[in-house]
Structures are given as structure tokens and as C-alpha cells.
Design an enzyme around this catalytic site. Sequence first.
Site, mmCIF file in Angstrom:
data_model
loop_
_atom_site.group_PDB
_atom_site.id
_atom_site.type_symbol
_atom_site.label_atom_id
_atom_site.label_comp_id
_atom_site.label_asym_id
_atom_site.label_seq_id
_atom_site.Cartn_x
_atom_site.Cartn_y
_atom_site.Cartn_z
ATOM 1 N NE ARG A 182 39.218 37.067 40.961
ATOM 2 C CZ ARG A 182 38.492 37.944 41.660
ATOM 3 N NH1 ARG A 182 38.450 37.876 42.974
ATOM 4 N NH2 ARG A 182 37.806 38.887 41.067
ATOM 5 N NE ARG A 210 32.945 42.112 37.136
ATOM 6 C CZ ARG A 210 33.812 41.502 37.949
ATOM 7 N NH1 ARG A 210 33.982 41.954 39.175
ATOM 8 N NH2 ARG A 210 34.550 40.484 37.525
ATOM 9 C CG HIS A 247 39.466 43.316 38.300
ATOM 10 N ND1 HIS A 247 38.890 42.245 37.645
ATOM 11 C CD2 HIS A 247 38.797 43.433 39.489
ATOM 12 C CE1 HIS A 247 37.917 41.746 38.390
ATOM 13 N NE2 HIS A 247 37.841 42.444 39.506
ATOM 14 C CG ASP A 264 39.992 48.236 44.827
ATOM 15 O OD1 ASP A 264 39.231 47.627 45.617
ATOM 16 O OD2 ASP A 264 40.827 47.656 44.114
ATOM 17 C CB CYS A 267 35.792 47.114 42.027
ATOM 18 S SG CYS A 267 37.118 47.010 43.228
ATOM 19 C CD GLN A 324 34.760 45.800 39.220
ATOM 20 O OE1 GLN A 324 34.650 44.719 39.783
ATOM 21 N NE2 GLN A 324 33.773 46.664 39.161
HETATM 22 N N1 NVA Z 1 42.201 45.414 44.203
HETATM 23 C C1 NVA Z 1 41.367 44.370 44.757
HETATM 24 C C2 NVA Z 1 40.177 44.161 43.895
HETATM 25 C C3 NVA Z 1 39.239 43.098 44.375
HETATM 26 C C4 NVA Z 1 38.076 42.915 43.447
HETATM 27 C C5 NVA Z 1 42.169 43.096 44.905
HETATM 28 O O1 NVA Z 1 42.919 42.765 43.977
HETATM 29 O O2 NVA Z 1 42.055 42.438 45.936
HETATM 30 N N1 CP Z 2 34.940 43.175 42.214
HETATM 31 C C1 CP Z 2 35.318 41.882 42.256
HETATM 32 O O1 CP Z 2 36.051 41.384 41.388
HETATM 33 O O2 CP Z 2 34.819 41.196 43.299
HETATM 34 P P1 CP Z 2 35.166 39.705 43.733
HETATM 35 O O3 CP Z 2 36.587 39.706 44.255
HETATM 36 O O4 CP Z 2 34.162 39.377 44.775
HETATM 37 O O5 CP Z 2 35.073 38.815 42.520
#
Ligand code: NVA
Ligand code: CP
Length: 296
Positions: free
Chosen positions: A103, A283, A130, A215, A255, A133
Site C-alpha cells: 500500500r 474484502r 485500489h 468515497d 469502500c 477493493q
Molecule cells: N480514496 C481513499 C480510499 C480509502 C480506502 C483513499 O485513498 O484514502
Molecule cells: N477500504 C479500504 O481499503 O479500507 P482501509 O483503508 O481501512 O484498508
Amino acid sequence: MKTKRDFLTIKDFTAAEIASLMERAADFKNGKAVGNKPLLGRSIGMLFYKTSTRTRISFEVGIYQLGGQPLYIRPGESQLSRDETIADTARVFSRYLNGIVIRTFEHKIAAEFAECSSVPVINGLTDTHHPCQILADLMTIKEKKGQFKGIKIAYIGDGNNVANSLIEAAVLMDMSLTVASPEGYEPALKDTSGRITIVRDPKEAAAGADVLYTDVWVSMGDKEDGEEKRLKFAAYQINDALMSYAKPDCTVLHCLPAHRGEEITDSVIEGPQSAVFDQAENRLHTQKAVLEMLIK
Ligand code: NVA
Ligand code: CP
């Protein structure tokens, strides 16, 4: 010659592979794959530059359930924090680990990690994608709507990593997707399939939708935050008024984490059409299917 496979974007799988991942994930969910330990004796590194609740826990638990060992690694606690290169780190990881979940911020870091690793690399979120997700989202759509073909999705809000991966999934799985974003916040990912429409008006996107998806307005690592941005997004909220434009049986996805009162209201996320916690659960099941497929 490289034989390992990575999962960095939705496009790394074919439609047929996604369909079979969905079936396998349903087996895991329905208890039909109990006792299956394809990761026995295998260790999976989880290199997380950003915070996480769902991705971290679902991967750690999923790896354990498949018989493997998860190792959660924060770059700040590794020699990456003292300028050891991505390339060297990836090569060293590959000597100990059977797979890596990453990540990170820039997608090119995940791509470089994959390029330099001799074991599969799975994208647990980058600034622009992502894909894990979206596999869970697809499973949830299948559960609620029974199919993908012809399903009409409306994505309301920031054209971010989730929106980009949703676009790739809609094209691949034969769904139609309309994205409504404020000016300057449209998804960067361009598509020419004809299945994706970008509009300004959230009501136009929501009209007749089977699925409403949103989101956060401010993603991890976003430079722009604060009141000014929230004002630009004020009309891009999934609330009861916007729901009234969608099909009466539409499913609401997010998400998570959600900022209630910003991109979605309490009444919608707690309402009968919200599937956000099924989505979060999925997930676990979809990632187990991916791990089983990719990790040798
Ligand atoms: N768009 C958000 C998704 C978090 C799961 C982010 O990247 O913070
Ligand atoms: N939806 C998602 O990826 O959540 P987290 O940021 O908690 O992993």
C-alpha cells in the site's frame, strides 16, 4: 523469464478470471472451502506506507486462514527509512517471502516493487488504483444484483483511486458506469469503450442507477484538504434526495472509511439499501481467492 503474476490493477485479470475469482470467493464465504490451506508454510509481507483498517485486517486474517504467515511492515520501521532502495528491498523481500501486499502513494512505487520482485506483488491501494477493493465491490454487486452485464453504476464524488479501478472493472465486466465529479476532480483514467460517462450533475448520474457508489472527498496523501474543497463537493453527497433518482431497489456502496455528513449521510449508510458492511466483509473472501490463485 518471469513466471510470477502480480495484481496491480484490475486489468491484470481477464473477465473470465474475475468471474472465477468471484465463484471461489463465494465458496470461501459459504464455508465450501474450509480446510483449504494453499498458503501452508508460506509467508506474505505487507508493506504499508499508509494507514489501513480493512485491507490490513482482511489480508492478515485471510493469510492466516489459508495457512500462511502475514508480516506487517511499516517502511518507517525498515531500512527504507534510511534510503535503502525499493529495488534492493524488493529483491531482499523476495528471498524470504512468497508474496507481497503493498500500500503506497505513487503507483510507480508499487510497479517498481513488482518489477524488482521475483514473487507476486498485490496492490493494497496506491494513489491511482485500489483493485482489491473493487473485487469486493464486484462480489457485493453479484450478491445483490445477481449479475454484472447491463448493471448501471453511478459513482458520485472524487475521481480518485477507487473511481479509476471501478472504471476498469465496469469496462471489463460489461457494466455501465456514470461518474459525477466537480470540475477538476474527474477521474484521470481515460476510457474509450463507451461504457463510461463523466458528468457534472450527480442527479444525472444517479438517474435509474442500480448501484450508487461514493468515497471520501479527501484521500490519504491528498494535498488539498479543508473547507474550500468541501464546499466544491457539497452537492456530491449521497443522501435521501439523491437516492430518489436511482432505481427503488438500488444498492449503496462505499469502500469505507466514510465521513458521515460529507460524501454520505447517516440515514443512507444506515438505511436498508446500504451494503457497505457486506462490501467490507467481502474484502476477506475475494482476497483469499486472489492469494490462492497467485501465491505458489
Ligand atoms: N480514496 C481513499 C480510499 C480509502 C480506502 C483513499 O485513498 O484514502
Ligand atoms: N477500504 C479500504 O481499503 O479500507 P482501509 O483503508 O481501512 O484498508
